[in-house]
Design an enzyme around this catalytic site. Structure first.
Site, short mmCIF file in Angstrom:
data_model
loop_
_atom_site.label_atom_id
_atom_site.label_comp_id
_atom_site.label_asym_id
_atom_site.label_seq_id
_atom_site.Cartn_x
_atom_site.Cartn_y
_atom_site.Cartn_z
N ASP A 33 0.85 -1.19 0.00
CA ASP A 33 0.00 0.00 0.00
C ASP A 33 0.89 1.24 0.00
O ASP A 33 1.89 1.31 0.69
CB ASP A 33 -0.92 -0.01 1.22
CG ASP A 33 -2.06 0.98 1.09
OD1 ASP A 33 -3.22 0.54 0.95
OD2 ASP A 33 -1.80 2.21 1.13
N ILE A 34 0.50 2.23 -0.78
CA ILE A 34 1.30 3.45 -0.93
C ILE A 34 1.26 4.30 0.34
O ILE A 34 2.14 5.14 0.55
CB ILE A 34 0.78 4.25 -2.16
CG1 ILE A 34 1.87 5.14 -2.72
CG2 ILE A 34 -0.48 5.03 -1.85
CD1 ILE A 34 1.55 5.68 -4.10
N ASN A 91 -12.87 -3.24 2.25
CA ASN A 91 -13.88 -2.20 2.34
C ASN A 91 -14.79 -2.31 1.12
O ASN A 91 -14.33 -2.52 0.00
CB ASN A 91 -13.23 -0.82 2.37
CG ASN A 91 -12.43 -0.60 3.64
OD1 ASN A 91 -12.88 -0.96 4.72
ND2 ASN A 91 -11.23 -0.04 3.51
N GLU A 99 -12.31 3.37 -1.30
CA GLU A 99 -11.85 4.49 -2.12
C GLU A 99 -11.55 4.07 -3.55
O GLU A 99 -11.78 4.85 -4.48
CB GLU A 99 -10.58 5.10 -1.51
CG GLU A 99 -10.83 5.80 -0.18
CD GLU A 99 -9.54 6.21 0.50
OE1 GLU A 99 -8.46 5.99 -0.07
OE2 GLU A 99 -9.64 6.74 1.62
N VAL A 100 -11.00 2.90 -3.72
CA VAL A 100 -10.63 2.45 -5.07
C VAL A 100 -11.63 1.36 -5.51
O VAL A 100 -11.76 0.33 -4.84
CB VAL A 100 -9.19 1.88 -5.08
CG1 VAL A 100 -8.84 1.41 -6.48
CG2 VAL A 100 -8.20 2.94 -4.61
N HIS A 104 -10.08 -5.17 -3.50
CA HIS A 104 -8.75 -5.37 -2.89
C HIS A 104 -8.93 -5.83 -1.47
O HIS A 104 -9.79 -5.32 -0.75
CB HIS A 104 -7.89 -4.11 -2.96
CG HIS A 104 -8.58 -2.85 -2.51
ND1 HIS A 104 -9.53 -2.22 -3.29
CD2 HIS A 104 -8.46 -2.12 -1.38
CE1 HIS A 104 -9.96 -1.14 -2.64
NE2 HIS A 104 -9.34 -1.06 -1.49
N HIS A 106 -6.97 -5.93 2.02
CA HIS A 106 -5.83 -5.39 2.75
C HIS A 106 -5.29 -6.47 3.68
O HIS A 106 -6.07 -7.14 4.37
CB HIS A 106 -6.26 -4.23 3.65
CG HIS A 106 -6.82 -3.02 2.95
ND1 HIS A 106 -6.12 -1.85 2.80
CD2 HIS A 106 -8.03 -2.79 2.38
CE1 HIS A 106 -6.87 -0.95 2.17
NE2 HIS A 106 -8.05 -1.50 1.91
P1 AMP Z 1 -9.84 1.40 0.27
O1 AMP Z 1 -10.18 2.57 1.14
O2 AMP Z 1 -10.16 0.09 0.91
O3 AMP Z 1 -10.43 1.55 -1.12
O4 AMP Z 1 -8.27 1.40 0.15
C1 AMP Z 1 -7.57 1.91 -0.93
C2 AMP Z 1 -6.11 1.79 -0.59
O5 AMP Z 1 -5.36 1.93 -1.78
C3 AMP Z 1 -5.59 2.85 0.39
O6 AMP Z 1 -5.05 2.18 1.53
C4 AMP Z 1 -4.54 3.60 -0.42
O7 AMP Z 1 -3.44 4.00 0.36
C5 AMP Z 1 -4.15 2.57 -1.46
N1 AMP Z 1 -3.62 3.09 -2.71
C6 AMP Z 1 -4.13 4.09 -3.48
N2 AMP Z 1 -3.38 4.27 -4.57
C7 AMP Z 1 -2.37 3.37 -4.50
C8 AMP Z 1 -1.26 3.06 -5.34
N3 AMP Z 1 -1.02 3.72 -6.48
N4 AMP Z 1 -0.43 2.07 -4.95
C9 AMP Z 1 -0.64 1.41 -3.80
N5 AMP Z 1 -1.68 1.65 -2.97
C10 AMP Z 1 -2.52 2.61 -3.31
#
Ligand code: AMP
Length: 119
Positions: A33-34, A91, A99-100, A104, A106
């Site tokens: 994770d970034i 999530n 968010e994405v 995914h 975690h």
């Molecule tokens: P979520 O809130 O479950 O959608 O988590 C999205 C996660 O993606 C967050 O923990 C971010 O820090 C992570 N994230 C977003 N962009 C990147 C990226 N380019 N590379 C790695 N992790 C990312």
């Protein structure tokens, strides 16, 4: 919610954006994770157009579901998270704080993680 092929994890899967890769096989990709929330914070994503665990569990082929879940377990073992213990979390949607919009999981570890939810 329909799948947005321009989400950031789709771009990572297509190799358009780099990632700090931990593991890859025909079903999945895992990367750091970034913005890590624990000493170990890795994301495992399936190779397929799935917004969340909801459409993945309702529409993905059985081989992909099995391969993806095996990859999650494999990554946790490779990162030596099993003996000390770890947390996995997905999530889903607005209330889940997703968010994405690409499924995914975690993986968090490397310390005692405390309560399951912040209050
Ligand atoms: P979520 O809130 O479950 O959608 O988590 C999205 C996660 O993606 C967050 O923990 C971010 O820090 C992570 N994230 C977003 N962009 C990147 C990226 N380019 N590379 C790695 N992790 C990312």
């Amino acid at each position: 919610m329909s799948y947005d092929p321009n989400n950031i994890f789709a771009k990572i899967l297509r190799g358009e954006i780099p990632c700090d890769k931990v593991y890859e096989d025909e079903f999945s990709l895992a990367f750091h994770d970034i913005n890590p929330q624990a000493p170990v914070h890795v994301l495992v994503i399936p190779k397929g157009d799935y917004v969340s665990m909801d459409d993945f569990t309702s529409s993905a082929p059985a081989a992909l579901i099995a391969g993806y879940m095996r990859a999650v377990g494999h990554v946790a073992r490779e990162l030596e998270l099993v003996t000390p213990g770890y947390r996995m979390l997905a999530n889903i949607g607005a209330n889940g704080g997703q968010e994405v919009p690409h499924l995914h999981i975690h993986l968090f570890g490397g310390k005692k993680l405390g309560p399951m939810l912040s209050r």
